[in-house]
Enzyme design. Structure first.
Site, PDB file in Angstrom:
ATOM      1  N   LYS A  18       0.933  -1.249  -0.011  1.00  0.00           N
ATOM      2  CA  LYS A  18       0.129   0.065  -0.154  1.00  0.00           C
ATOM      3  C   LYS A  18       1.077   1.374  -0.134  1.00  0.00           C
ATOM      4  O   LYS A  18       1.661   1.466   0.932  1.00  0.00           O
ATOM      5  CB  LYS A  18      -0.955  -0.018   1.168  1.00  0.00           C
ATOM      6  CG  LYS A  18      -1.682   1.375   1.715  1.00  0.00           C
ATOM      7  CD  LYS A  18      -2.600   1.325   2.681  1.00  0.00           C
ATOM      8  CE  LYS A  18      -3.285   2.687   3.089  1.00  0.00           C
ATOM      9  NZ  LYS A  18      -4.165   2.544   4.074  1.00  0.00           N
TER      10      LYS A  18
ATOM     11  N   ASP B  38      -2.577  10.346   3.501  1.00  0.00           N
ATOM     12  CA  ASP B  38      -4.056   9.824   3.314  1.00  0.00           C
ATOM     13  C   ASP B  38      -4.574  10.742   4.478  1.00  0.00           C
ATOM     14  O   ASP B  38      -4.507  10.967   5.506  1.00  0.00           O
ATOM     15  CB  ASP B  38      -4.064   8.574   4.272  1.00  0.00           C
ATOM     16  CG  ASP B  38      -5.444   8.024   4.345  1.00  0.00           C
ATOM     17  OD1 ASP B  38      -6.303   8.591   3.968  1.00  0.00           O
ATOM     18  OD2 ASP B  38      -5.472   6.835   5.236  1.00  0.00           O
TER      19      ASP B  38
ATOM     20  N   LYS C 246     -10.038  13.119   7.940  1.00  0.00           N
ATOM     21  CA  LYS C 246      -9.352  12.819   9.236  1.00  0.00           C
ATOM     22  C   LYS C 246      -9.492  13.918  10.198  1.00  0.00           C
ATOM     23  O   LYS C 246      -9.453  15.252   9.618  1.00  0.00           O
ATOM     24  CB  LYS C 246      -8.078  11.982   9.253  1.00  0.00           C
ATOM     25  CG  LYS C 246      -8.113  10.683   8.723  1.00  0.00           C
ATOM     26  CD  LYS C 246      -6.456  10.179   8.570  1.00  0.00           C
ATOM     27  CE  LYS C 246      -6.490   8.858   8.054  1.00  0.00           C
ATOM     28  NZ  LYS C 246      -7.265   7.880   8.640  1.00  0.00           N
TER      29      LYS C 246
ATOM     30  N   GLU D  79      -9.555   3.752   2.378  1.00  0.00           N
ATOM     31  CA  GLU D  79      -9.004   3.707   0.901  1.00  0.00           C
ATOM     32  C   GLU D  79      -8.051   2.766   0.467  1.00  0.00           C
ATOM     33  O   GLU D  79      -7.725   2.377  -0.669  1.00  0.00           O
ATOM     34  CB  GLU D  79      -8.307   5.131   0.673  1.00  0.00           C
ATOM     35  CG  GLU D  79      -7.055   5.440   0.971  1.00  0.00           C
ATOM     36  CD  GLU D  79      -6.780   5.236   2.643  1.00  0.00           C
ATOM     37  OE1 GLU D  79      -7.730   5.361   3.176  1.00  0.00           O
ATOM     38  OE2 GLU D  79      -5.499   4.920   2.729  1.00  0.00           O
TER      39      GLU D  79
ATOM     40  N   ARG E 173      -7.883  -0.510   0.913  1.00  0.00           N
ATOM     41  CA  ARG E 173      -8.422  -1.646   0.619  1.00  0.00           C
ATOM     42  C   ARG E 173      -8.860  -1.328  -0.762  1.00  0.00           C
ATOM     43  O   ARG E 173      -8.686  -2.350  -1.739  1.00  0.00           O
ATOM     44  CB  ARG E 173      -9.388  -2.104   1.468  1.00  0.00           C
ATOM     45  CG  ARG E 173     -10.772  -1.315   1.586  1.00  0.00           C
ATOM     46  CD  ARG E 173     -11.703  -1.730   2.644  1.00  0.00           C
ATOM     47  NE  ARG E 173     -11.142  -1.194   3.820  1.00  0.00           N
ATOM     48  CZ  ARG E 173     -11.557  -1.463   5.249  1.00  0.00           C
ATOM     49  NH1 ARG E 173     -12.751  -2.011   5.323  1.00  0.00           N
ATOM     50  NH2 ARG E 173     -10.974  -1.043   6.439  1.00  0.00           N
TER      51      ARG E 173
HETATM   52  N1  BES Z   1      -4.274   4.522   6.889  1.00  0.00           N
HETATM   53  C1  BES Z   1      -5.490   4.352   7.584  1.00  0.00           C
HETATM   54  C2  BES Z   1      -5.222   3.094   8.657  1.00  0.00           C
HETATM   55  C3  BES Z   1      -4.153   3.480   9.978  1.00  0.00           C
HETATM   56  C4  BES Z   1      -4.346   4.041  11.090  1.00  0.00           C
HETATM   57  C5  BES Z   1      -2.602   3.523   9.699  1.00  0.00           C
HETATM   58  C6  BES Z   1      -3.647   4.540  11.973  1.00  0.00           C
HETATM   59  C7  BES Z   1      -1.693   3.842  10.594  1.00  0.00           C
HETATM   60  C8  BES Z   1      -2.476   4.405  11.812  1.00  0.00           C
HETATM   61  C9  BES Z   1      -6.463   3.618   6.972  1.00  0.00           C
HETATM   62  O1  BES Z   1      -6.468   4.115   5.449  1.00  0.00           O
HETATM   63  C10 BES Z   1      -7.618   4.000   7.386  1.00  0.00           C
HETATM   64  O2  BES Z   1      -7.985   5.180   7.640  1.00  0.00           O
HETATM   65  N2  BES Z   1      -8.427   2.900   8.201  1.00  0.00           N
HETATM   66  C11 BES Z   1      -9.805   3.515   8.906  1.00  0.00           C
HETATM   67  C12 BES Z   1     -10.898   2.688   7.970  1.00  0.00           C
HETATM   68  C13 BES Z   1     -12.057   3.089   8.423  1.00  0.00           C
HETATM   69  C14 BES Z   1     -12.538   4.568   8.228  1.00  0.00           C
HETATM   70  C15 BES Z   1     -13.088   2.115   7.909  1.00  0.00           C
HETATM   71  C16 BES Z   1      -9.723   2.646  10.252  1.00  0.00           C
HETATM   72  O3  BES Z   1      -9.002   1.677  10.379  1.00  0.00           O
HETATM   73  O4  BES Z   1      -9.804   3.573  11.317  1.00  0.00           O
HETATM   74 ZN    ZN Z   2      -4.691   4.608   4.751  1.00  0.00          ZN
HETATM   75 MN    MN Z   3      -7.636   5.917   5.400  1.00  0.00          MN
END
Ligand code: BES
Ligand code: ZN
Ligand code: MN
Length: 491
Positions: A257, A262, A269, A342, A344
């Site tokens: 990835k 992001d 966020k 995103e 996935r």
């Molecule tokens: N890049 C993030 C996941 C992440 C969180 C990586 C903290 C490193 C530290 C990913 O894209 C994300 O935002 N995931 C969300 C998905 C949710 C909105 C369904 C998550 O896991 O909170």
């Molecule tokens: Zn992400």
């Molecule tokens: Mn994300």
């Protein structure tokens, strides 16, 4: 970046070590140094007294220096029961970080036979090099680069030490490439500049490299990856690096990835949530770096192809909206309910592409979910695989590569949590087991190849300084990939 001019040697006795080298001795709880009489002799009465008064600390990563006829650095290694190769690597990293921070450039590391000969060579060298890593990639002043001229391993254990040292050195040098990529700011490391850096590394290391642009992605109908890229002014790239004989029976695909930033997209966020999101390309970074290591180690009898889906996730005017339906390369339709899920969406197309290219074994690395951090903290990465036996191989490779993983299940209920009323699947499965529903999402886009997913959300980026590493990118995943390629190689 890769050829540091560092001298590496193995010597059987401390007697042969030059006077400038600082002699590093891992020091355990209740240690009496009985197995290393040469160290005891060097330290003399002053050392004997310090050990007796418990001034030499065994607490993990504490360093105690004793100046006898040579400088000695004892580094706390905790209890014997908890000591494994990963711990030893961290202990050596802490020692190296401490002494190179004080101007020493030559290290001699004493083998106390706490792990196998290969593991000692690997852990000592990987730790010692890793301990000198400087995260100040864009500092123009007050930079304190740590210089490391030589590492001498003091061991009577023979040639396996040297083979371990070779693997440890190449892995450590690759790991620092990955750490640099993660630490670079997102206005510098964009999908395009990421691809350019991958191309330059490929050229230096005799890897083949192809970079697919958005036009090629459109031809390939990668609507899921392109959906994520739509909100950004920076165009996406799919980086492909190839090693080995394409006709080999074992074709390993390593997928990363590569979100160079992001923001969450329209499902934005918080400011705090974005602070470390330049590191959302940590999976891509370890894929590129590990390909460099594999080229240098040259394992025989397999091909390894690295794939990195590089894009930003931004809330621009053309951004995908919650409610949009994307069509992935496989034809599967995806209802986007949260644009922050995103990773996935990007991996769906990259995994499908890797599968289409004929991979027999697939493993992906992704900072995919907050759920992986909730489940395992910053201590271990989550492995989810189909079949679980392939996941077990990845877990074992991780241990060999001085990394921590834990396998979690892929029950059918996780997939059902993403049933959509309007499309084939939706991109969120709720709060429960979110690392596992995310994995179940990915599973829809690979065929019947062996596939394992490694969620490095908790491990790719260190939130704070520790004795063995500074805050920032860790390169977690490099060791696992290198060890996996070594395991799949034929002698
Ligand atoms: N890049 C993030 C996941 C992440 C969180 C990586 C903290 C490193 C530290 C990913 O894209 C994300 O935002 N995931 C969300 C998905 C949710 C909105 C369904 C998550 O896991 O909170
Ligand atoms: Zn992400
Ligand atoms: Mn994300």
């Amino acid at each position: 970046m890769t050829d540091s001019g560092l001298q590496l040697a193995v010597k059987s006795a401390i007697a042969g070590i030059d006077r400038e080298s600082v002699i590093i001795v891992p020091f355990l709880e209740d240690d009496n140094l009985a197995d290393v009489p040469e160290v005891a002799a060097l330290g003399g009465q002053q050392l004997a007294d310090a050990v007796a008064r418990r001034e030499v600390r065994a607490q993990s990563y504490d360093v105690t220096m004793v100046h006898g006829s040579s400088p000695l650095a004892f580094v706390g290694a905790g209890s014997r029961a908890d000591l494994d190769a990963l711990k030893l690597a961290r202990v050596c990293a802490a020692a190296s970080r401490y002494v190179t921070g004080r101007g020493f450039t030559r290290l001699a590391i004493v083998d106390r036979r706490l792990v196998s000969a290969f593991e000692f060579g690997q852990a000592a060298v990987e730790g010692a090099i890793g301990g000198t890593y400087d995260p100040g990639v864009r500092k123009t002043r007050d930079r304190t680069p740590r210089r490391l001229e030589s590492i001498t391993l003091v061991s009577g254990q023979g040639s396996s030490v040297e083979e371990g040292a070779r693997v440890g050195r190449i892995t450590a040098e690759a790991r620092s490439i990955a750490r640099d990529l993660v630490n670079l700011p997102p206005n510098d490391l964009t999908p395009r500049s990421f691809a350019e850096r991958a191309q330059a590394l490929a050229a230096e290391n005799a890897l083949a490299c192809d970079v697919l642009d958005e036009q090629r992605m459109t031809e390939l109908k990668m609507g899921s990856l392109l959906g994520v890229a739509a909100g950004s002014a920076e165009p996406p790239r799919l980086i492909v690096l190839r090693y080995g004989d394409a006709a080999a029976r074992i074709k390993l695909a390593v997928v990363g990835k590569g979100l160079t930033f992001d923001s969450g997209g329209l499902s934005l966020k918080t400011a705090e949530g974005m602070e470390t999101m330049k590191g959302d390309m940590g999976g891509g970074a370890v894929v590129v770096a590990a390909m460099v290591a594999i080229a240098r180690l040259a394992p025989a009898g397999l091909s390894v192809t690295g794939y990195v889906g590089a894009t930003e996730n931004m809330p621009g005017g053309a951004a995908m909206r919650p409610g949009d339906v994307l069509t992935a390369m496989t034809g599967e339709t995806i209802e986007v309910l949260n644009t922050d899920a995103e990773g996935r969406l990007v991996l769906a197309d990259v995994l499908a592409y890797a599968a289409q290219q004929g991979a027999t074994h697939i493993v992906d690395f992704a900072t995919l979910t907050g759920g992986a951090v909730v489940a395992l903290g910053h201590t271990a990465s989550a492995v989810i695989a189909r079949p679980a036996a392939w996941g077990e191989q990845v877990v074992e490779a991780a241990a060999e590569g001085l990394e921590r993983t834990w396998q979690m299940p892929l029950f059918e209920e996780y997939r059902r949590a993403m049933d959509s009323e309007v499309a084939d699947i939706k991109n969120v499965g709720g709060r429960a087991a979110s690392a596992l529903t995310a994995a179940a999402f990915l599973a829809d886009f690979v065929g019947d190849q062996l596939w394992a997913h490694v969620d490095i959300a908790g491990t790719a980026f260190a939130d704070k300084d520790s004795p063995f590493r500074p805050r920032g990118g860790t390169g977690e995943g490099v060791g696992t990939i290198v060890a996996l390629a070594r395991r799949l190689a034929s002698a």
